[in-house]
Scaffold this motif. Structure first.
Motif, PDB file in Angstrom:
ATOM      1  N   THR A  50       0.818  -1.208   0.000  1.00 50.07           N
ATOM      2  CA  THR A  50       0.000   0.000   0.000  1.00 50.07           C
ATOM      3  C   THR A  50       0.848   1.253   0.000  1.00 50.07           C
ATOM      4  O   THR A  50       1.999   1.245   0.441  1.00 50.07           O
ATOM      5  CB  THR A  50      -0.912   0.019   1.250  1.00 50.07           C
ATOM      6  N   GLY A  51       0.261   2.310  -0.494  1.00 49.45           N
ATOM      7  CA  GLY A  51       0.819   3.636  -0.270  1.00 49.45           C
ATOM      8  C   GLY A  51       0.250   4.180   1.017  1.00 49.45           C
ATOM      9  O   GLY A  51      -0.947   4.033   1.297  1.00 49.45           O
ATOM     10  N   CYS A  52       1.089   4.791   1.828  1.00 46.36           N
ATOM     11  CA  CYS A  52       0.638   5.380   3.088  1.00 46.36           C
ATOM     12  C   CYS A  52       1.394   6.692   3.313  1.00 46.36           C
ATOM     13  O   CYS A  52       2.510   6.860   2.822  1.00 46.36           O
ATOM     14  CB  CYS A  52       0.850   4.428   4.257  1.00 46.36           C
ATOM     15  N   TYR A  53       0.780   7.594   4.046  1.00 50.96           N
ATOM     16  CA  TYR A  53       1.520   8.831   4.272  1.00 50.96           C
ATOM     17  C   TYR A  53       2.369   8.714   5.527  1.00 50.96           C
ATOM     18  O   TYR A  53       2.041   8.005   6.479  1.00 50.96           O
ATOM     19  CB  TYR A  53       0.620  10.057   4.254  1.00 50.96           C
ATOM     20  N   ASN A  54       3.496   9.361   5.474  1.00 47.21           N
ATOM     21  CA  ASN A  54       4.494   9.288   6.543  1.00 47.21           C
ATOM     22  C   ASN A  54       4.109  10.263   7.647  1.00 47.21           C
ATOM     23  O   ASN A  54       4.338  11.471   7.533  1.00 47.21           O
ATOM     24  CB  ASN A  54       5.868   9.626   5.954  1.00 47.21           C
ATOM     25  N   ASP A  55       3.511   9.755   8.727  1.00 49.40           N
ATOM     26  CA  ASP A  55       3.006  10.655   9.755  1.00 49.40           C
ATOM     27  C   ASP A  55       4.079  11.204  10.685  1.00 49.40           C
ATOM     28  O   ASP A  55       3.767  11.992  11.576  1.00 49.40           O
ATOM     29  CB  ASP A  55       1.854  10.028  10.557  1.00 49.40           C
ATOM     30  N   THR A  56       5.335  10.841  10.476  1.00 50.11           N
ATOM     31  CA  THR A  56       6.388  11.553  11.199  1.00 50.11           C
ATOM     32  C   THR A  56       6.505  12.987  10.664  1.00 50.11           C
ATOM     33  O   THR A  56       7.091  13.849  11.321  1.00 50.11           O
ATOM     34  CB  THR A  56       7.757  10.852  11.067  1.00 50.11           C
ATOM     35  N   TYR A  57       5.941  13.230   9.467  1.00 51.10           N
ATOM     36  CA  TYR A  57       5.932  14.567   8.885  1.00 51.10           C
ATOM     37  C   TYR A  57       4.711  15.364   9.325  1.00 51.10           C
ATOM     38  O   TYR A  57       4.551  16.518   8.937  1.00 51.10           O
ATOM     39  CB  TYR A  57       5.950  14.481   7.360  1.00 51.10           C
ATOM     40  N   GLY A  58       3.814  14.755  10.094  1.00 50.19           N
ATOM     41  CA  GLY A  58       2.588  15.416  10.514  1.00 50.19           C
ATOM     42  C   GLY A  58       1.406  14.914   9.713  1.00 50.19           C
ATOM     43  O   GLY A  58       1.280  13.724   9.441  1.00 50.19           O
ATOM     44  N   GLN A  59       0.540  15.838   9.314  1.00 49.13           N
ATOM     45  CA  GLN A  59      -0.647  15.465   8.549  1.00 49.13           C
ATOM     46  C   GLN A  59      -0.286  15.156   7.096  1.00 49.13           C
ATOM     47  O   GLN A  59       0.837  15.351   6.652  1.00 49.13           O
ATOM     48  CB  GLN A  59      -1.675  16.603   8.600  1.00 49.13           C
ATOM     49  N   ALA A  60      -1.259  14.652   6.368  1.00 51.22           N
ATOM     50  CA  ALA A  60      -1.044  14.306   4.959  1.00 51.22           C
ATOM     51  C   ALA A  60      -0.586  15.534   4.177  1.00 51.22           C
ATOM     52  O   ALA A  60      -1.089  16.649   4.363  1.00 51.22           O
ATOM     53  CB  ALA A  60      -2.328  13.744   4.362  1.00 51.22           C
ATOM     54  N   SER A  61       0.363  15.314   3.293  1.00 53.66           N
ATOM     55  CA  SER A  61       0.915  16.409   2.497  1.00 53.66           C
ATOM     56  C   SER A  61      -0.052  16.824   1.392  1.00 53.66           C
ATOM     57  O   SER A  61      -1.054  16.154   1.112  1.00 53.66           O
ATOM     58  CB  SER A  61       2.238  15.976   1.869  1.00 53.66           C
ATOM     59  N   ARG A  62       0.269  17.933   0.727  1.00 55.50           N
ATOM     60  CA  ARG A  62      -0.537  18.392  -0.405  1.00 55.50           C
ATOM     61  C   ARG A  62      -0.601  17.312  -1.473  1.00 55.50           C
ATOM     62  O   ARG A  62      -1.661  17.075  -2.065  1.00 55.50           O
ATOM     63  CB  ARG A  62       0.065  19.676  -0.982  1.00 55.50           C
ATOM     64  N   GLU A  63       0.522  16.658  -1.736  1.00 58.70           N
ATOM     65  CA  GLU A  63       0.546  15.621  -2.766  1.00 58.70           C
ATOM     66  C   GLU A  63      -0.378  14.464  -2.414  1.00 58.70           C
ATOM     67  O   GLU A  63      -1.099  13.942  -3.275  1.00 58.70           O
ATOM     68  CB  GLU A  63       1.975  15.105  -2.967  1.00 58.70           C
TER      69      GLU A  63
END
Length: 292
Positions: A200-213
């Motif tokens: 799966t694709g998942c967002y990296n939450d060490t960066y906080g919330q989901a990015s614009r991309e």
């Protein structure tokens, strides 16, 4: 050798769905994207996911436009097929008597790959009636419909038998559902010690919330990409213990770099994926977990 009991056909009614699930079903019933269909026509293995591995970029140097199109299409299909084989290789030591479950099976390529690799029975489930009908027709065409079958069902409430499966998986379909509900169904279907695999694709939450991309990808596919940490927390709550985790982010970038140059297949989302992978806000993961 045991045979799979009757578990319904593609015409079986789908359990009650939410408004959002109906929208997803409508999307996939109407979908005719060349990036899915043209690649599948090469060998009648229709995948609905991306690819991994080093791309042969020499296909872009082909001077004849017709041959270039064919070579680029074949190379993208090779990469997506490599991804399907990678997932199937993590399903554990299976026998021809074992049964596996393909959640969100699309047009059925992953179930066929698992059957060809392990000889096992496979049940695929999709929320799209047209996908289930198409996949069953492909299984009949291959002469494997006695062991590989597809069902028009909701993967959160399949109606399939409890504890009957040695392995199960999601291949790029978890972003359409709540993870706790999904993993609870996998835990119900799997026998004790059974293997669950997700790519799966998942967002990296060490960066906080989901990015614009990531937000743009969500809008493009009408989905809701989950944070990385949520996968592991939801697995822990549903008796799925990770035994192998692989970051496939770098391995999938060549696929996207090639696809963005395939004029006949681009969908407009290619640069967004590449930006998200390269800035670290988005990751492509494989997680294998055992049901305890």
């Amino acid at each position: 050798m045991t045979t799979a009991p009757d578990t319904g056909t593609a015409s079986a009614p789908v359990p009650t769905q939410s408004t959002y699930q109906n929208r997803v079903a409508d999307y996939w019933n109407a979908e005719q994207n060349p990036v899915n269909l043209e690649l599948g026509r090469i060998d009648d293995l229709y995948h609905h996911h991306y690819g991994v591995g080093q791309a042969d970029v020499s296909v872009l140097d082909e001077p004849d436009p017709v041959r270039r199109r064919k070579r680029v299409t074949a190379e993208l299909h090779r990469l997506e097929h490599a991804q399907a084989e990678l997932l199937a290789s993590h399903l554990g030591p299976l026998t021809p008597a074992d049964r596996v479950f393909d959640a969100g099976c699309g047009r059925g390529g992953g179930s066929v790959v698992a059957h060809l690799l392990h000889g096992c029975h496979a049940d695929g489930v999709t929320i799209s009636a047209k996908q289930a009908e198409f996949a069953n027709a492909q299984a009949r065409k291959r002469g494997i419909d006695g062991k590989v079958r597809y069902h028009h069902r909701n993967m959160l409430d399949t109606g399939l038998p409890t504890g009957a499966y040695a392995a199960s998986w999601n291949n790029e379909s978890t972003m359409y559902v709540e993870l706790d509900l999904l993993f609870a169904e996998h835990a119900r279907l799997l026998r004790r010690g059974g293997r669950y695999v997700v790519i799966t694709g998942c967002y990296n939450d060490t960066y906080g919330q989901a990015s614009r991309e990531v937000s743009l990808i969500n809008a493009h596919y009408i989905c809701d990409i989950h944070p990385r940490s949520q996968y592991f927390r939801a697995m822990a709550r549903n008796r799925l213990v990770p035994v192998h985790v692989a970051d496939l982010t770098q391995a999938t970038i060549p696929y996207w770099e090639l696809r963005r140059q395939a004029e006949h297949l681009v969908t407009g989302i290619e640069d967004t994926f590449l930006d998200a992978y390269r800035n670290g806000s988005f990751q492509y993961l494989l997680i294998a977990a055992d049901r305890v």
